[in-house]
Motif scaffolding. Structure first.
Motif, mmCIF file in Angstrom:
data_model
loop_
_atom_site.group_PDB
_atom_site.id
_atom_site.type_symbol
_atom_site.label_atom_id
_atom_site.label_comp_id
_atom_site.label_asym_id
_atom_site.label_seq_id
_atom_site.Cartn_x
_atom_site.Cartn_y
_atom_site.Cartn_z
ATOM 1 N N LEU A 284 0.657 -1.254 0.046
ATOM 2 C CA LEU A 284 0.081 -0.167 0.061
ATOM 3 C C LEU A 284 0.980 1.231 0.153
ATOM 4 C CD1 LEU A 284 -2.798 1.157 0.062
ATOM 5 C CD2 LEU A 284 -2.723 0.933 2.427
ATOM 6 N N ARG A 285 1.818 1.457 0.624
ATOM 7 C CA ARG A 285 2.632 2.413 0.798
ATOM 8 C C ARG A 285 3.412 2.572 -0.651
ATOM 9 N NH1 ARG A 285 5.519 4.001 6.083
ATOM 10 N NH2 ARG A 285 4.109 3.581 7.720
ATOM 11 N N ASN A 286 3.813 1.398 -1.108
ATOM 12 C CA ASN A 286 4.402 1.540 -2.552
ATOM 13 C C ASN A 286 3.465 2.187 -3.629
ATOM 14 O OD1 ASN A 286 6.821 0.591 -1.617
ATOM 15 N ND2 ASN A 286 6.340 -1.539 -2.383
ATOM 16 N N ALA A 287 2.084 1.757 -3.520
ATOM 17 C CA ALA A 287 1.162 2.377 -4.290
ATOM 18 C C ALA A 287 1.047 3.754 -4.033
ATOM 19 C CB ALA A 287 -0.117 1.523 -4.024
ATOM 20 N N PHE A 288 0.910 4.306 -2.980
ATOM 21 C CA PHE A 288 0.991 5.683 -2.491
ATOM 22 C C PHE A 288 2.201 6.205 -3.201
ATOM 23 C CE2 PHE A 288 -2.610 5.338 0.212
ATOM 24 C CZ PHE A 288 -3.085 6.706 0.543
ATOM 25 N N HIS A 289 3.341 5.929 -3.394
ATOM 26 C CA HIS A 289 4.463 6.827 -3.921
ATOM 27 C C HIS A 289 4.219 6.637 -5.284
ATOM 28 C CE1 HIS A 289 6.780 7.771 -0.438
ATOM 29 N NE2 HIS A 289 6.706 6.467 0.045
ATOM 30 N N GLU A 290 3.723 5.485 -5.899
ATOM 31 C CA GLU A 290 3.457 5.349 -7.348
ATOM 32 C C GLU A 290 2.450 6.346 -7.802
ATOM 33 O OE1 GLU A 290 2.484 1.268 -7.833
ATOM 34 O OE2 GLU A 290 4.414 0.671 -7.521
ATOM 35 N N LYS A 294 2.657 9.480 -10.473
ATOM 36 C CA LYS A 294 1.870 9.402 -11.706
ATOM 37 C C LYS A 294 0.694 10.562 -11.837
ATOM 38 C CE LYS A 294 -0.852 5.910 -14.440
ATOM 39 N NZ LYS A 294 -1.202 4.729 -14.637
ATOM 40 N N TYR A 295 0.232 10.934 -10.560
ATOM 41 C CA TYR A 295 -1.113 11.907 -10.610
ATOM 42 C C TYR A 295 -0.958 13.287 -10.041
ATOM 43 C CZ TYR A 295 -3.649 7.207 -11.640
ATOM 44 O OH TYR A 295 -3.975 6.327 -12.546
ATOM 45 N N GLY A 296 0.382 13.133 -9.642
ATOM 46 C CA GLY A 296 0.782 14.608 -8.889
ATOM 47 C C GLY A 296 0.216 14.533 -7.734
ATOM 48 N N TRP A 297 0.065 13.594 -6.858
ATOM 49 C CA TRP A 297 -0.870 13.813 -5.395
ATOM 50 C C TRP A 297 0.580 14.166 -4.448
ATOM 51 C CZ3 TRP A 297 -3.576 8.647 -4.418
ATOM 52 C CH2 TRP A 297 -4.737 8.624 -5.221
ATOM 53 N N THR A 298 0.234 14.881 -3.436
ATOM 54 C CA THR A 298 1.292 15.085 -2.406
ATOM 55 C C THR A 298 0.589 14.046 -1.272
ATOM 56 O OG1 THR A 298 1.555 17.337 -2.897
ATOM 57 C CG2 THR A 298 2.104 16.793 -0.541
ATOM 58 N N ILE A 299 1.446 13.222 -0.926
ATOM 59 C CA ILE A 299 1.076 12.078 -0.121
ATOM 60 C C ILE A 299 1.621 12.024 1.405
ATOM 61 C CG2 ILE A 299 0.712 10.386 -1.917
ATOM 62 C CD1 ILE A 299 3.399 9.134 -1.280
ATOM 63 N N TYR A 300 1.099 11.615 2.363
ATOM 64 C CA TYR A 300 1.429 11.596 3.752
ATOM 65 C C TYR A 300 1.038 10.234 4.281
ATOM 66 C CZ TYR A 300 0.610 16.546 2.631
ATOM 67 O OH TYR A 300 0.957 17.690 1.994
ATOM 68 N N ILE A 301 2.429 9.653 4.600
ATOM 69 C CA ILE A 301 2.396 8.386 5.501
ATOM 70 C C ILE A 301 2.989 8.283 6.637
ATOM 71 C CG2 ILE A 301 3.278 6.024 4.905
ATOM 72 C CD1 ILE A 301 3.440 6.794 1.792
ATOM 73 N N PRO A 302 2.347 7.815 7.436
ATOM 74 C CA PRO A 302 2.862 7.908 9.012
ATOM 75 C C PRO A 302 3.895 7.006 9.170
ATOM 76 C CG PRO A 302 0.992 6.667 8.869
ATOM 77 C CD PRO A 302 1.088 6.964 7.269
ATOM 78 N N ARG A 303 4.727 7.403 10.385
ATOM 79 C CA ARG A 303 5.707 6.589 10.856
ATOM 80 C C ARG A 303 5.014 5.164 11.334
ATOM 81 N NH1 ARG A 303 6.883 11.687 13.058
ATOM 82 N NH2 ARG A 303 8.836 12.384 12.612
ATOM 83 N N PHE A 304 5.858 4.171 11.112
ATOM 84 C CA PHE A 304 5.147 2.874 11.452
ATOM 85 C C PHE A 304 4.574 2.599 12.858
ATOM 86 C CE2 PHE A 304 7.931 1.385 7.763
ATOM 87 C CZ PHE A 304 6.998 0.681 6.966
#
Length: 341
Positions: A284-290, A294-304
């Protein structure tokens, strides 16, 4: 303004956690997990509540010691009021109420789901600045919840879509159990998926209109496919567990991301976060980065450390509610139903 010290207490399921924050900066976050449930393949509510009773005092004591403060310095006690297991919630709630009364400080009730979303606003240093701007979209995925939430403010969250049956995390856990891999299934599937071929097997994806999710059909498809393959080869799971895990993970992530892309398109909001236990999943984290690329999103992924149930996320909501003088009466009951209300 004087510093605000918030003690957060989280006991919604099988983790007993306590955290101390000075304003929005985390000083300590202590969690006691319960291994007893592994033998049963899932959380046993009665055993969970008993373990919380054993753990809550030492966990809170350790949180205060690691934070380097005395309990008399606390400004308020924040606790998870729901949703969750009723017995587990009652242990944390009753402890928080007792401590609030004994110290003469305010009591703050926190929605567990709100806590997961707000985990992005926890600071580990004063100058941390990783939080998303409002409004943003948040994919909240865990063992009990799968939702797309539009976050307008810490106390204004709108559910745009949610599961109509099972949650993504629940589907992963149950498929892991069917494969005989153990509980909790999330970390096991994640580890195996890194070694497998995500295109090896195809499983049914639901066609639910709008932004709602469904994972029950996927579970059924996985179960029936596995049953047929095992008939032909009793050792099928052992021989193909990496590919099975990778294909299952790919399907679930694909379902999640299709709806999230639609939510971004519908709202025009390209600041996109993920939260909850399943946000620890590497696929899921890799999909967010992709999608960001690809779509110009700014993403926010929490610390584990903030993906699973923890008291730091309860404390950060407590801090914001404290600033608004949004306190909880001592007789307010817990609730078990999944809701943002």
């Amino acid at each position: 303004m004087n510093d605000i010290y918030i003690l957060g207490i989280e006991s919604s399921c099988d983790d007993t956690s306590a955290a101390v924050l000075r304003n929005d900066v985390l000083l300590s976050n202590v969690t006691a997990s319960q291994d007893v449930h592994k033998a049963y393949g899932g959380v046993v509510p009665e055993l969970a509540s008993r373990a919380h009773q054993l753990n809550v005092v030492p966990v809170v004591d350790q949180a205060l010691k690691r934070a380097g403060i005395e309990r008399e310095q606390l400004s308020a006690v924040a606790f998870t009021r729901g949703p969750g297991l009723m017995g587990s919630l009652l242990v944390g709630t009753n402890f928080a109420k007792g401590l609030s009364l004994s110290l003469g400080i305010p009591l703050i009730d926190v929605n567990h789901l709100q806590g997961h979303v707000m985990a992005h606003f926890i600071k580990e240093k004063e100058d941390d600045n990783f939080a998303p701007p409002m409004p943003f979209l948040c994919l909240l995925v865990s063992g009990g919840n799968s939702q797309i939430v539009k976050v307008n403010a810490y106390n204004d969250m709108q559910v745009l879509g949610q599961t109509i049956d099972d949650a993504a995390g629940e589907a992963i856990d149950k498929c892991s159990k069917v494969m005989g891999l153990g509980y909790p299934g999330g970390p096991i599937i994640d580890r195996l998926a890194r070694q497998g071929n995500a295109q090896a097997y195809k499983f049914s994806e639901p066609h639910i209109p709008g932004l709602n999710y469904s994972f029950s059909g996927l579970k059924t498809s996985f179960l029936y496919s596995l049953r047929d393959w095992v008939k032909e080869d009793p050792e099928f799971v052992e021989h193909h567990k990496e590919d099975l895990a990778a294909s299952l993970e790919f399907t679930i992530v694909d379902i999640l991301m299709k709806k999230l892309r639609l939510a971004v398109k519908n709202t025009g909001i390209k600041h996109v976060a993920v939260a909850g236990g399943v946000s620890a999943n590497n696929g899921l984290r890799n999909a967010f980065h992709e999608h960001a690329e690809k779509y110009g999103w700014t993403i926010y992924i929490p610390r584990f450390s903030y993906t699973t149930d923890n008291a730091a996320m309860i404390g950060i909501v407590g801090y914001h509610k404290f600033l608004d003088n949004d306190f909880c009466p001592i007789d307010k009951p817990v609730f078990s139903k999944v809701t943002f209300q």
